[in-house]
Design a protein around this motif. Sequence first.
Motif, PDB file in Angstrom:
ATOM      1  N   GLN A 107     -30.589 -38.326 -23.523  1.00  0.00           N
ATOM      2  CA  GLN A 107     -30.507 -36.920 -23.145  1.00  0.00           C
ATOM      3  C   GLN A 107     -31.511 -36.673 -22.022  1.00  0.00           C
ATOM      4  O   GLN A 107     -32.707 -36.903 -22.198  1.00  0.00           O
ATOM      5  N   LEU A 145     -32.635 -33.934 -20.315  1.00  0.00           N
ATOM      6  CA  LEU A 145     -33.391 -32.700 -20.137  1.00  0.00           C
ATOM      7  C   LEU A 145     -34.685 -32.697 -20.952  1.00  0.00           C
ATOM      8  O   LEU A 145     -34.748 -33.263 -22.044  1.00  0.00           O
ATOM      9  N   THR A 146     -35.693 -32.025 -20.425  1.00  0.00           N
ATOM     10  CA  THR A 146     -36.938 -31.856 -21.169  1.00  0.00           C
ATOM     11  C   THR A 146     -36.729 -30.794 -22.249  1.00  0.00           C
ATOM     12  O   THR A 146     -35.782 -29.989 -22.172  1.00  0.00           O
ATOM     13  N   PRO A 147     -37.604 -30.745 -23.264  1.00  0.00           N
ATOM     14  CA  PRO A 147     -37.474 -29.709 -24.292  1.00  0.00           C
ATOM     15  C   PRO A 147     -37.461 -28.304 -23.714  1.00  0.00           C
ATOM     16  O   PRO A 147     -36.713 -27.438 -24.176  1.00  0.00           O
ATOM     17  N   ARG A 148     -38.277 -28.038 -22.710  1.00  0.00           N
ATOM     18  CA  ARG A 148     -38.321 -26.703 -22.115  1.00  0.00           C
ATOM     19  C   ARG A 148     -37.032 -26.393 -21.350  1.00  0.00           C
ATOM     20  O   ARG A 148     -36.514 -25.281 -21.418  1.00  0.00           O
ATOM     21  N   GLU A 149     -36.506 -27.376 -20.632  1.00  0.00           N
ATOM     22  CA  GLU A 149     -35.238 -27.161 -19.932  1.00  0.00           C
ATOM     23  C   GLU A 149     -34.116 -26.862 -20.923  1.00  0.00           C
ATOM     24  O   GLU A 149     -33.277 -25.984 -20.672  1.00  0.00           O
ATOM     25  N   TYR A 179     -36.574 -24.104 -14.019  1.00  0.00           N
ATOM     26  CA  TYR A 179     -36.073 -24.910 -15.141  1.00  0.00           C
ATOM     27  C   TYR A 179     -34.546 -24.979 -15.116  1.00  0.00           C
ATOM     28  O   TYR A 179     -33.947 -26.036 -15.362  1.00  0.00           O
ATOM     29  N   LYS A 181     -30.142 -32.257 -12.937  1.00  0.00           N
ATOM     30  CA  LYS A 181     -30.140 -33.435 -13.801  1.00  0.00           C
ATOM     31  C   LYS A 181     -28.769 -33.703 -14.420  1.00  0.00           C
ATOM     32  O   LYS A 181     -28.400 -34.860 -14.652  1.00  0.00           O
ATOM     33  N   SER A 208     -33.451 -27.237 -12.317  1.00  0.00           N
ATOM     34  CA  SER A 208     -33.700 -28.630 -12.687  1.00  0.00           C
ATOM     35  C   SER A 208     -32.633 -29.138 -13.649  1.00  0.00           C
ATOM     36  O   SER A 208     -32.141 -30.266 -13.512  1.00  0.00           O
TER      37      SER A 208
END
Length: 214
Positions: free
Chosen positions: A152, A154-158, A188, A195, A191
Amino acid sequence: MRGEDGRGKQGGGMVRVLIAEDMHMLRKALVALLEFEPDIDVVAEFSSGAEILPRARELRPDVAVLDIDLPGVDGLTAAAELSTAVPECRTMMLTSLGRPGNLRRALAAHVSGFLLKDSSPEKLSDAIRAVAKGERVIDPQLALAALDDGPQPLTPRELEVLRFAAKGEDSAQIAAKLFLSVGTVRNYLTSAVTKLDARNRVDAIRIAREAGWL
């Protein structure tokens, strides 16, 4: 027989089950199928996720069989809450959303079982017994798909920002809830779109949903 008041069959060795499924016909069919099993007692059934935790605290079931996509509180959130508040109650997801991302999220929520809704009644009852014993039961085809699926990105915040956007909230609303600036929220979202190689945020939400990340 079970009831909304939690009164069920008598006798030792019973596996006490709570079911949460918002589709009325399917929920009643599940209850009827499981009531044919002499060692399984459905102590409660719900159509909403909000009822799961308070009633599980009251009834202390052995296994909670949950749909992922429940109104109010979704099944994965309820599973995570149960693992903390009622740790002796093991959870099993019964879903039509057979996506690797959903399986990963379920495992992160300490779910013990993950089956698709087209599983046979025998497979379901056997899985409930196994989960009650502390075993883990995962649909084998889905497990293989999860192994083959890429990470996966994406970052947790994204993901968090994209999840709010999926609920129809704009950048200002998301910023207020997450105590961020509007510009940071937009960054975010941009981004996430980049991604996921998406056309825009709507397309990014679609891609993330289909992958089971939201």
